[in-house]
Design an enzyme around this catalytic site. Structure first.
Site, mmCIF file in Angstrom:
data_model
loop_
_atom_site.group_PDB
_atom_site.id
_atom_site.type_symbol
_atom_site.label_atom_id
_atom_site.label_comp_id
_atom_site.label_asym_id
_atom_site.label_seq_id
_atom_site.Cartn_x
_atom_site.Cartn_y
_atom_site.Cartn_z
ATOM 1 N N THR A 21 0.872 -1.182 0.000
ATOM 2 C CA THR A 21 0.000 0.000 0.000
ATOM 3 C C THR A 21 0.902 1.222 0.000
ATOM 4 O O THR A 21 1.623 1.461 0.983
ATOM 5 C CB THR A 21 -0.899 0.020 1.259
ATOM 6 O OG1 THR A 21 -1.689 -1.163 1.263
ATOM 7 C CG2 THR A 21 -1.806 1.236 1.248
ATOM 8 N N LYS A 74 -7.655 1.649 -3.232
ATOM 9 C CA LYS A 74 -7.332 1.184 -1.874
ATOM 10 C C LYS A 74 -7.481 2.317 -0.846
ATOM 11 O O LYS A 74 -8.097 2.138 0.209
ATOM 12 C CB LYS A 74 -5.903 0.629 -1.869
ATOM 13 C CG LYS A 74 -5.264 0.438 -0.521
ATOM 14 C CD LYS A 74 -5.624 -0.864 0.126
ATOM 15 C CE LYS A 74 -5.017 -0.942 1.516
ATOM 16 N NZ LYS A 74 -5.410 -2.110 2.234
ATOM 17 N N LYS A 115 -1.760 5.013 8.668
ATOM 18 C CA LYS A 115 -0.932 5.182 7.454
ATOM 19 C C LYS A 115 -1.819 5.413 6.223
ATOM 20 O O LYS A 115 -1.578 6.317 5.427
ATOM 21 C CB LYS A 115 -0.078 3.917 7.257
ATOM 22 C CG LYS A 115 0.627 3.850 5.913
ATOM 23 C CD LYS A 115 1.186 2.470 5.601
ATOM 24 C CE LYS A 115 1.576 2.365 4.139
ATOM 25 N NZ LYS A 115 2.045 1.053 3.727
HETATM 26 P P1 NAD Z 1 5.973 -5.899 7.259
HETATM 27 O O1 NAD Z 1 6.711 -4.751 7.812
HETATM 28 O O2 NAD Z 1 5.573 -7.032 8.153
HETATM 29 O O3 NAD Z 1 6.797 -6.544 6.032
HETATM 30 C C1 NAD Z 1 7.580 -5.796 5.133
HETATM 31 C C2 NAD Z 1 8.807 -6.618 4.818
HETATM 32 O O4 NAD Z 1 9.588 -5.921 3.840
HETATM 33 C C3 NAD Z 1 9.722 -6.846 6.033
HETATM 34 O O5 NAD Z 1 9.933 -8.234 6.232
HETATM 35 C C4 NAD Z 1 11.006 -6.104 5.671
HETATM 36 O O6 NAD Z 1 12.183 -6.741 6.171
HETATM 37 C C5 NAD Z 1 10.956 -6.147 4.167
HETATM 38 N N1 NAD Z 1 11.766 -5.121 3.517
HETATM 39 C C6 NAD Z 1 11.819 -3.798 3.785
HETATM 40 N N2 NAD Z 1 12.692 -3.191 2.943
HETATM 41 C C7 NAD Z 1 13.176 -4.160 2.129
HETATM 42 C C8 NAD Z 1 14.124 -4.163 1.065
HETATM 43 N N3 NAD Z 1 14.724 -3.050 0.672
HETATM 44 N N4 NAD Z 1 14.395 -5.334 0.459
HETATM 45 C C9 NAD Z 1 13.781 -6.490 0.859
HETATM 46 N N5 NAD Z 1 12.904 -6.548 1.872
HETATM 47 C C10 NAD Z 1 12.591 -5.390 2.495
HETATM 48 O O7 NAD Z 1 4.668 -5.254 6.544
HETATM 49 P P2 NAD Z 1 3.318 -6.021 6.143
HETATM 50 O O8 NAD Z 1 2.368 -5.988 7.283
HETATM 51 O O9 NAD Z 1 3.671 -7.318 5.486
HETATM 52 O O10 NAD Z 1 2.747 -5.002 5.045
HETATM 53 C C11 NAD Z 1 3.294 -4.915 3.748
HETATM 54 C C12 NAD Z 1 2.446 -3.950 2.950
HETATM 55 O O11 NAD Z 1 1.095 -4.439 2.897
HETATM 56 C C13 NAD Z 1 2.388 -2.545 3.545
HETATM 57 O O12 NAD Z 1 2.431 -1.616 2.502
HETATM 58 C C14 NAD Z 1 1.037 -2.527 4.260
HETATM 59 O O13 NAD Z 1 0.483 -1.227 4.348
HETATM 60 C C15 NAD Z 1 0.206 -3.423 3.360
HETATM 61 N N6 NAD Z 1 -0.921 -4.083 4.023
HETATM 62 C C16 NAD Z 1 -0.753 -4.687 5.237
HETATM 63 C C17 NAD Z 1 -1.837 -5.315 5.840
HETATM 64 C C18 NAD Z 1 -1.690 -5.985 7.192
HETATM 65 O O14 NAD Z 1 -2.708 -6.339 7.804
HETATM 66 N N7 NAD Z 1 -0.475 -6.199 7.687
HETATM 67 C C19 NAD Z 1 -3.091 -5.342 5.205
HETATM 68 C C20 NAD Z 1 -3.215 -4.762 3.945
HETATM 69 C C21 NAD Z 1 -2.121 -4.140 3.366
#
Ligand code: NAD
Length: 297
Positions: free
Chosen positions: A94, A169, A244
């Site tokens: 997102t 979204k 966010k």
């Molecule tokens: P998270 O922080 O758990 O996971 C993100 C991952 O990206 C981490 O494991 C981190 O180490 C990795 N990362 C960061 N920079 C990196 C790089 N340069 N190279 C490789 N890996 C890298 O976040 P999440 O909860 O999985 O959310 C991911 C996305 O999905 C976000 O944009 C969030 O807004 C969206 N989202 C989350 C949810 C939810 O319920 N968690 C629901 C809908 C949408």
């Protein structure tokens, strides 16, 4: 079988990559976190040593990263320069609409195909393969994007051209944030007026106040057994993520010259709630702020 590079194996990406493996794809995974990478390996992914390596060996690359800055950095420095010509790149994070459009334009300019495909649904939906994807891409690319996303999805919907998935979204989540606050405010007032909140639920759920926040996700514990309100507001959709998304909506509205006064109020209230230390609680816990019962959280 398609070789899919998957970058970002956090809360959401881990379950998504596992479902691609279950669907028979060869998933070449990368995350900066060694723990996340080990988990991906355990679910059947091949671990890549870098984002570049995950990209170079793939026919499709998916990114699931925290925010726009991460997506710009990973696509610009690793994915676009190392992808094979014609590779399909799909960002499921997102992020802001401007970043989505910028990385898509850069990818297409480099002879690649690009889509933004943010999701609705949380960690449990990512694990169950029941996410809803909102896709921004050219019409002639939607079928290919849909076939890759289907093993992770209960719905894959084409929103329009590049950036439209992100636009859909943030508009959806702005509506959700506003409707949840309205639902909480109504419960808090019902209580103050001496109404039994459960009786109020029965009435409103059959009246014109009915909405998803009330009948599928009641912030008042009891009437909807699956709602996070029944488990101390743990799990669910974190307040920090709602905060966010509301910020992204306000930034987009300011750039587009759109008046979104209710979205602005919602952003302010969720920022306040998060600032008081409740970012890791489900977003429906804001009910306790309205009731003056934060101490119970
Ligand atoms: P998270 O922080 O758990 O996971 C993100 C991952 O990206 C981490 O494991 C981190 O180490 C990795 N990362 C960061 N920079 C990196 C790089 N340069 N190279 C490789 N890996 C890298 O976040 P999440 O909860 O999985 O959310 C991911 C996305 O999905 C976000 O944009 C969030 O807004 C969206 N989202 C989350 C949810 C939810 O319920 N968690 C629901 C809908 C949408």
């Amino acid at each position: 079988m398609t070789t899919i590079g998957f970058i970002g194996l956090g809360n959401m990406g881990a379950g998504m990559a596992a479902n691609l493996v279950k669907a028979g794809h060869d998933v070449l995974a990368f995350d900066l976190s060694a723990v996340a990478l080990d988990k991906a390996r355990a679910s059947g992914c091949r671990a890549a040593a870098s984002a570049e390596e995950a990209t170079a060996g793939a026919d499709v690359v998916i990114t699931m990263l925290p925010a726009g800055a991460h997506v710009r950095q990973v696509w610009t420095n690793a994915v676009i320069p190392h992808a094979k010509p014609g590779t399909l790149l799909i960002d499921c994070s997102t992020i802001d609409v401007d970043s989505a459009r910028a990385v898509s334009t850069a990818a297409v300019g480099a002879g690649l195909k690009a889509a933004d495909a943010p999701v609705s649904g949380g960690i449990m939906a990512a694990e169950a393969g029941t996410l809803a994807f909102m896709v921004g891409c050219d019409d002639d690319q939607f079928a290919a994007v849909e076939s890759i996303l289907t093993p992770m999805a209960r719905a894959v919907i084409h929103a329009g051209a590049a950036g439209s998935g992100q636009a859909a979204k943030i508009c959806n989540n702005m509506l959700l944030g506003i409707s949840m606050l309205g639902t909480c405010e109504a419960f808090a007032l019902a209580e103050k007026l001496g109404l039994d909140p459960l009786r109020f639920f029965d009435i409103a759920s059959k009246s014109s106040g009915q909405c998803w926040s009330l009948t599928s996700y009641s912030p008042w514990p009891g009437p909807v057994p699956s709602a996070p309100s029944n488990r101390g507001y743990e799990g669910g959709f974190l307040t920090s993520l709602m905060s966010k998304d509301l910020k992204l909506a306000q930034e987009a509205a300011a750039k587009a010259g759109a008046a979104t006064p209710m979205g602005a109020q919602a952003q302010a209230l969720y920022a306040l709630f998060e600032g008081q230390g409740y970012g890791q609680k489900d977003f429906s816990a804001v009910l306790q702020l309205m009731r003056g019962r934060l101490a119970e959280l």
